[in-house]
Design an enzyme around this catalytic site. Sequence first.
Site, short mmCIF file in Angstrom:
data_model
loop_
_atom_site.label_atom_id
_atom_site.label_comp_id
_atom_site.label_asym_id
_atom_site.label_seq_id
_atom_site.Cartn_x
_atom_site.Cartn_y
_atom_site.Cartn_z
N ASP A 1 -27.24 0.58 -23.58
CA ASP A 1 -27.44 0.14 -24.93
C ASP A 1 -27.14 1.65 -25.78
O ASP A 1 -26.96 2.66 -25.26
CB ASP A 1 -29.12 0.05 -24.93
CG ASP A 1 -29.56 -0.03 -26.69
OD1 ASP A 1 -29.04 -1.01 -26.94
OD2 ASP A 1 -30.50 0.69 -27.04
N ASP B 1 -28.33 2.11 -29.52
CA ASP B 1 -28.92 2.49 -30.77
C ASP B 1 -30.56 3.05 -29.91
O ASP B 1 -31.18 2.18 -29.38
CB ASP B 1 -29.41 1.74 -31.82
CG ASP B 1 -28.28 1.53 -32.70
OD1 ASP B 1 -27.72 2.55 -33.41
OD2 ASP B 1 -27.84 0.39 -33.01
N THR C 1 -24.81 -3.77 -26.77
CA THR C 1 -25.48 -3.56 -27.93
C THR C 1 -25.52 -4.67 -28.59
O THR C 1 -24.73 -5.52 -28.57
CB THR C 1 -24.49 -2.30 -28.68
OG1 THR C 1 -25.34 -2.22 -29.86
CG2 THR C 1 -23.30 -2.75 -29.04
N SER C 2 -26.63 -4.82 -29.48
CA SER C 2 -26.80 -5.82 -30.67
C SER C 2 -25.95 -5.58 -31.75
O SER C 2 -25.97 -6.42 -32.60
CB SER C 2 -28.40 -5.85 -30.75
OG SER C 2 -28.87 -6.45 -29.65
N ASP D 1 -34.01 1.48 -24.72
CA ASP D 1 -35.17 2.19 -25.62
C ASP D 1 -36.23 1.09 -26.22
O ASP D 1 -37.19 1.46 -26.55
CB ASP D 1 -34.55 2.86 -26.57
CG ASP D 1 -34.10 2.18 -27.79
OD1 ASP D 1 -34.55 2.42 -28.90
OD2 ASP D 1 -33.28 1.36 -27.58
#
Length: 226
Positions: free
Chosen positions: A21, A23, A116-117, A173
């Site tokens: 991931d 962020d 990642t989004s 996270d």
Amino acid sequence: MPANAPTATTSVLTARALLLDMDGTLVNSDAVVERCWRRWAIEHGLDPEEALKVVHGRQGYLTMAVLLPDRPMEQNLADNRVMLAQETADLDGVVPITGAPAFMAAIAALPHALVTSADEALATARLTASGLPIPSTRVTAEHVSASKPDPEGFLKAAAELGVDPADCLALEDSDAGITAAFAAGMRVLGVGPRAAALSPTAHTEDLTDVTVTSLPDGTIRIHVGG
């Protein structure tokens, strides 16, 4: 040591690929995220503090759908495009998670992917601002039909690397991200304070205590802790 002091833990995990991931895991972008989402929440008559509880890990349009469930999805998608542009332009306070530069250097030659989004532009902007390399294999918002907590992104990254999901370790996270990785059949190294309460396979406060070793048979050994 005081009686109420936290106990240090050590974990050893193995994998054949690492799925990362961005962020909260590699990049600390909380300052930007909070600025943009506080503004959006206030504009829509929402409590900013409540909004911030659900923004991490998801694509923006899905966060908006959670917060405004009766609003047409077309409006969420339109707002999401505006939000992405704002976040991409605002890099003030974007820094690497402690230990991320050394960690990324250590895994440079190992199978790994970014999941990642964020979209491609936002991911590139934040990684560059943080001085981190951009993985050659990456699954960004444009590459999936469903946002985390759906496992699609992690499954797609594993397939692109040619590694069975069960042999992948995801670093995450957020609640949405950890849920997605577990749904993909992967183990999870939770990174940072948000992850601590989400029952990941193992947990670390940052990346300074994560040591990566490549074994002769291609196995990646991940040592977490002192």
